[in-house]
Motif scaffolding. Structure first.
Motif, PDB file in Angstrom:
ATOM      1  N   ALA A   1       0.818  -1.208   0.000  1.00  0.00           N
ATOM      2  CA  ALA A   1       0.000   0.000   0.000  1.00  0.00           C
ATOM      3  C   ALA A   1       0.855   1.264   0.000  1.00  0.00           C
ATOM      4  CB  ALA A   1      -0.932  -0.011   1.212  1.00  0.00           C
ATOM      5  N   GLU A   2       1.915   1.269   0.801  1.00  0.00           N
ATOM      6  CA  GLU A   2       2.767   2.451   0.884  1.00  0.00           C
ATOM      7  C   GLU A   2       3.549   2.686  -0.401  1.00  0.00           C
ATOM      8  OE1 GLU A   2       3.455   4.847   3.906  1.00  0.00           O
ATOM      9  OE2 GLU A   2       1.411   4.268   3.363  1.00  0.00           O
ATOM     10  N   ALA A   3       3.965   1.619  -1.062  1.00  0.00           N
ATOM     11  CA  ALA A   3       4.663   1.761  -2.337  1.00  0.00           C
ATOM     12  C   ALA A   3       3.730   2.345  -3.401  1.00  0.00           C
ATOM     13  CB  ALA A   3       5.214   0.411  -2.790  1.00  0.00           C
ATOM     14  N   ILE A   4       2.498   1.859  -3.456  1.00  0.00           N
ATOM     15  CA  ILE A   4       1.514   2.386  -4.403  1.00  0.00           C
ATOM     16  C   ILE A   4       1.178   3.837  -4.067  1.00  0.00           C
ATOM     17  CG2 ILE A   4      -0.892   2.228  -5.173  1.00  0.00           C
ATOM     18  CD1 ILE A   4      -0.659  -0.804  -4.892  1.00  0.00           C
ATOM     19  N   ARG A   5       1.004   4.118  -2.800  1.00  0.00           N
ATOM     20  CA  ARG A   5       0.681   5.483  -2.359  1.00  0.00           C
ATOM     21  C   ARG A   5       1.735   6.480  -2.827  1.00  0.00           C
ATOM     22  NH1 ARG A   5       0.428   7.059   4.040  1.00  0.00           N
ATOM     23  NH2 ARG A   5      -0.148   9.270   3.836  1.00  0.00           N
TER      24      ARG A   5
ATOM     25  N   ASP B   1      -2.904  10.081  -5.930  1.00  0.00           N
ATOM     26  CA  ASP B   1      -4.302  10.500  -6.109  1.00  0.00           C
ATOM     27  C   ASP B   1      -5.286   9.342  -6.189  1.00  0.00           C
ATOM     28  OD1 ASP B   1      -3.482  13.176  -6.168  1.00  0.00           O
ATOM     29  OD2 ASP B   1      -3.098  13.080  -8.334  1.00  0.00           O
ATOM     30  N   GLU B   2      -4.789   8.125  -6.229  1.00  0.00           N
ATOM     31  CA  GLU B   2      -5.660   6.950  -6.363  1.00  0.00           C
ATOM     32  C   GLU B   2      -5.835   6.299  -4.991  1.00  0.00           C
ATOM     33  OE1 GLU B   2      -7.100   6.549  -9.118  1.00  0.00           O
ATOM     34  OE2 GLU B   2      -5.827   7.664 -10.515  1.00  0.00           O
ATOM     35  N   ASP B   3      -6.550   6.992  -4.094  1.00  0.00           N
ATOM     36  CA  ASP B   3      -6.646   6.467  -2.730  1.00  0.00           C
ATOM     37  C   ASP B   3      -7.354   5.120  -2.653  1.00  0.00           C
ATOM     38  OD1 ASP B   3      -9.292   7.259  -3.087  1.00  0.00           O
ATOM     39  OD2 ASP B   3      -9.354   8.564  -1.316  1.00  0.00           O
ATOM     40  N   TRP B   4      -8.263   4.847  -3.592  1.00  0.00           N
ATOM     41  CA  TRP B   4      -8.948   3.551  -3.620  1.00  0.00           C
ATOM     42  C   TRP B   4      -7.946   2.415  -3.851  1.00  0.00           C
ATOM     43  CZ3 TRP B   4      -8.521   0.349  -7.818  1.00  0.00           C
ATOM     44  CH2 TRP B   4      -8.068   0.931  -9.018  1.00  0.00           C
ATOM     45  N   LEU B   5      -6.876   2.711  -4.605  1.00  0.00           N
ATOM     46  CA  LEU B   5      -5.860   1.698  -4.889  1.00  0.00           C
ATOM     47  C   LEU B   5      -4.983   1.460  -3.657  1.00  0.00           C
ATOM     48  CD1 LEU B   5      -4.845  -0.145  -7.137  1.00  0.00           C
ATOM     49  CD2 LEU B   5      -3.329   1.696  -7.901  1.00  0.00           C
TER      50      LEU B   5
END
Length: 317
Positions: free
Chosen positions: A133-137, A142-146
């Protein structure tokens, strides 16, 4: 928390049946040829070829005690995951009568789980969720759903715990695949399918089996495990995650599809669109596995805010 993995970027993908390597370009060419802009920031996520044991990711041939256990896991999974078994599990767990709790409570339960099928990591599962999650964040702010999808994608692994049936690991984790049709050769350790009762069943052992071409994956029964269970929990509890989020949750372990391109004849147009997001997610799900641990308390407030945005405070499980 920024997760840095100091290794050269080297991804291998399949485009029209050919292997394609992408190294230090302005774009990452992921499985299926889907391209994603590479974050140029020096502290962005850098995929690694080396897992937390110092070996290649998803190397099922390396000689080690852990690898022997992984192969035995797949032998049991391939023998026991039949269409009738999946139907029975979906009926049983579809009642959602095991517990009532919030998403974060479930995240904390995952501290008790280690995935026996994973050749890349033996850390508690909550660390894998937060690493992903932190890597994607970092790369997709801007894609908080992801971000939230990454946090919850493995929560179904609570099925191994006594309160949720204490299912054997072969019925909870590992790569997933359709049942009710022929087992594709791209499945890991596919040789063990020959001992699955469905292997010789005329109704199930053809390419389409009980399905029709282009029927859509929503209409296909997948091997039972944490993916399908969490998908069921999220959907039945009225999550407002987009369809791509639900697709990622249900199919993130479907490596024969998103890595090898198998079973695409069963997909519809919406599946192909959602598969693009699954390819994005897969890079972070796989290559963020690291011994670098996330400070749980530091990031907890952010993820609690996302949970409140997309889920009710209490869910039936």
């Amino acid at each position: 928390m920024t997760i840095l993995i100091e290794q050269p970027v080297l991804l291998e993908s399949q485009v029209e049946g050919k292997n394609v390597h992408a190294v230090e370009t302005n774009e990452l060419v992921l499985d299926g040829g889907f391209q994603v802009p590479k974050n140029e920031s020096k502290d962005g996520f850098k995929p690694s070829e080396i897992n937390s044991f110092g070996q290649s990711f998803r190397d099922y041939e390396a000689e080690s005690e852990r690898q022997k256990g992984v192969e035995e896991f797949y032998r049991l999974q391939h023998i026991n995951q039949t269409y009738d078994f999946v139907k029975r599990m979906r009926e049983q767990y579809g009642k959602l009568d095991k517990a009532e709790m919030g998403i974060w409570e479930c995240c904390e339960l995952l501290n008790e789980v280690v995935d026996d099928s994973d050749p890349d990591l033996d850390e508690p599962q909550i660390q894998h969720l937060l690493q992903s999650a932190e890597a994607i964040r970092k790369d997709y702010p801007d894609e908080d759903w992801l971000h939230l999808t990454a946090l919850i994608h493995d929560l179904g692994k609570i099925l191994v715990l006594p309160a949720f049936g204490e299912l054997p690991q072969w019925a909870v984790v590992g790569d997933t695949f359709p049942v009710g049709c022929a087992f594709d050769q791209s499945n890991i350790h596919c040789k063990y399918f020959k001992d699955n009762p469905d292997y010789k069943c005329s109704a199930y052992n053809t390419k389409n089996g009980i399905y029709t071409e282009g029927c859509g994956l929503d209409n296909v029964a997948m091997s039972w495990g944490h993916d399908d269970y969490m998908y069921m929990v999220a959907k039945e509890n009225g999550t407002t995650l987009p369809s791509a989020g639900l697709f990622i949750i249900r199919y993130h372990s479907f490596y024969p599809l998103h890595k090898e391109g198998a079973y695409t004849h069963l997909m519809n147009e919406e599946d192909f669109e959602n598969l693009k997001w699954l390819h994005v997610f897969n890079k972070y799900d796989l290559y963020s596995k690291s011994k670098v641990l996330v400070d749980v308390e530091k990031v907890k407030p952010y993820y609690i805010s996302l949970i409140e945005k997309y889920f009710p405070s209490k869910l039936k499980w």
